[in-house]
Design a protein around this motif. Structure first.
Motif, short mmCIF file in Angstrom:
data_model
loop_
_atom_site.label_atom_id
_atom_site.label_comp_id
_atom_site.label_asym_id
_atom_site.label_seq_id
_atom_site.Cartn_x
_atom_site.Cartn_y
_atom_site.Cartn_z
N ASN A 1 0.88 -1.18 -0.06
CA ASN A 1 0.00 0.04 0.08
C ASN A 1 0.84 1.33 0.07
N ALA A 2 2.21 1.31 0.65
CA ALA A 2 2.84 2.32 0.62
C ALA A 2 3.97 2.65 -0.52
N LEU A 3 4.12 1.44 -1.45
CA LEU A 3 5.24 1.35 -2.37
C LEU A 3 4.99 2.87 -3.34
N PRO A 4 3.70 3.05 -3.57
CA PRO A 4 3.45 4.26 -4.71
C PRO A 4 4.18 5.50 -3.97
N HIS A 5 4.32 5.62 -2.79
CA HIS A 5 4.89 6.75 -2.16
C HIS A 5 6.25 6.32 -1.26
N SER A 6 7.12 5.55 -2.02
CA SER A 6 8.14 4.95 -1.19
C SER A 6 8.78 5.49 -0.21
#
Length: 493
Positions: free
Chosen positions: A266-271
């Motif tokens: 869930n956090a990968l797009p805003h790593s």
């Protein structure tokens, strides 16, 4: 006859704790409280404090957990039961069983998880609103310093929180170990000492007995300052959670730290938001690294290049995400989550070489170097009546200790790494054809560890995989006359 203690003196000791509870907005009056009492100094002081100050205004229940780890555990249990009986209180005893411990799980981790499971069961059975444990300020400070030594984030600076999961309360967090002993003397409350508190193989004891006294010589205010930081972080933590997504490090069944995959995904797009959690994961992996050489450890920080590659692979939906960190380590996605793992393609020429040793335990300790670490393998022989093997299945997996029937090991032993065709039948499995590879697969031993594990062997069979298990064919049994105890110690882990 004991000298009577003035009530005013006891009240003067108790007042700071009452003020601390009020400051933390915990009001025990009218609540159903479950007191976790081991029989040690801290928990017996807590039992005395609450039974003397809050009955009958509060409903008190007592839980004693019998760990089955020490011969003295029965005496601890009898003390708690006797004290509760004389005070007119009921006491629930729950037994937990060491032989049910998961493979490679440390005794401390296993016992902690079992305690919290028993807490939840007993609270449900007694209808308790809160569970009280006797952690004190010295425990709080030791926890913070241990975490700093391993590497920790902002959350770790909380140490032991006053309230855990809105139900577990630590009412003595403002009191020192010395103050608690003083209270026991004032109230003439009996208690028992746990000899394992002096075992320096346990990390907390090393801090308590060796490191912290030296630090306090340099800074006598150390405990007060660290405790103040911990309480400040505890107060700030709810607001920090509201501002930033929090990714909690968990551990799998063999103790490897990881970040749950759903949270990472869930956090990968805003790593960039992952960076604090990833650095916590690196710190945890550094602690568990099998080699102390600095260049072979995971890095301390996460670069923007690493964050960009995590985001790229995540957006591409790449199965089996792998992001290299250095020549030896990578972030690696497994079913449970994101791990910091050893690279399977590390430079072959850099791998440590592991010798093969021949050893007769009767000749005395064996000392040598294994993969850049120095080890001592020590042996003792005992008659069958010696009290150490109270449970023939313990110690086993997860411990650097092994107990064998000495007369079944009359041959010269060998210490080596695995070979093709190795056989190993762990406790409970009587099969002469069982392969070591099958055991590794069942225990989920990481591939990177399998070729580097030291194995204790006879001429044709593996008899001990330190940290994982003992052989069924050399175990202590009814016909055992002599016991061989082995202890494997690493000097520079």
């Amino acid at each position: 006859m004991p000298r009577p203690i003035p009530i005013s003196t006891v009240e003067a000791w108790e007042e700071p704790t009452s003020a601390f509870l009020a400051e933390r907005k915990f009001h025990p009056e009218g609540k159903a409280l479950l007191l976790a009492v081991s029989g040690g100094a801290d928990s017996m002081a807590m039992l005395r404090y609450f039974s003397g100050r809050f009955r009958p205004a509060s409903q008190l229940s007592v839980l004693h957990i019998h760990h089955g780890l020490r011969p003295e555990a029965d005496e601890d249990m009898r003390l708690v039961i006797r004290y509760c009986s004389e005070a007119g209180m009921g006491c629930t005893v729950k037994r937990i069983h060491p032989h049910r411990r998961a493979a490679r799980q440390s005794v401390e981790m296993w016992a902690r998880e079992e305690r919290y499971r028993c807490f939840a069961e007993a609270a449900r059975d007694t209808g308790s609103d809160f569970i009280l444990t006797a952690h004190h300020r010295d425990d709080l400070v030791e926890t913070v310093l241990q975490r700093l030594g391993r590497g920790t984030g902002f959350k770790g600076l909380q140490g032991i929180p006053f309230c855990r999961e809105n139900r577990i309360i630590r009412p003595f967090l403002n009191r020192t170990r010395a103050e608690i002993r003083q209270y026991l003397d004032l109230t003439q409350t009996p208690w028992r000492e746990d000899d394992s508190n002096r075992d320096v193989r346990i990390e907390r004891n090393r801090y308590r007995l060796h490191l912290m006294p030296k630090w306090r010589e340099q800074n006598p205010q150390l405990n007060e300052q660290v405790a103040r930081i911990a309480f400040t972080v505890q107060d700030l933590w709810p607001r920090m959670q509201a501002l930033f997504p929090v990714l909690e490090i968990e551990k799998d069944e063999i103790g490897r730290p990881y970040l749950p995959w759903k949270s990472v995904e869930n956090a990968l797009p805003h790593s960039e938001s992952l960076k604090p959690a990833l650095e916590d994961l690196l710190a945890a992996a550094r602690v568990g690294s099998p080699d102390a050489t600095p260049e072979r450890l995971p890095p301390r920080g996460v670069t923007q290049k690493i964050l960009d590659e995590l985001r790229r692979q995540g957006e591409s939906g790449i199965r089996g995400l792998k992001v290299n960190l250095n020549a030896y380590w990578q972030f690696q996605a497994e079913k449970a989550g994101l791990f910091c793992a050893f690279r399977p393609d590390h430079p072959a020429g850099e791998v440590s070489q592991f010798p093969e040793w021949g050893w007769d335990p009767a000749e005395g300790p064996l000392k040598g170097s294994w993969g850049g670490r120095t080890f001592n393998l020590c042996a003792w022989y005992y008659p069958q009546t010696h009290p150490i093997p109270a449970n023939p299945d313990f110690p086993g997996a997860g411990e650097p200790i092994a107990l064998f029937d000495a007369d079944l090991l009359s041959c010269r032993l060998r210490i080596r790494t695995r070979k093709r065709g190795d056989k190993f039948s762990p406790l409970g499995i009587s099969s002469h054809s069982r392969k070591l590879k099958a055991f590794f697969n069942e225990k989920k031993v990481p591939l990177r560890e399998r070729d580097a594990l030291p194995l204790l062997c006879t001429s044709d069979r593996v008899i001990w995989v330190p940290g994982y298990g003992l052989s069924e064919f050399h175990r202590i049994g009814d016909g055992t006359r002599r016991i061989l105890k082995l202890v494997l110690q690493w000097e520079n882990q």
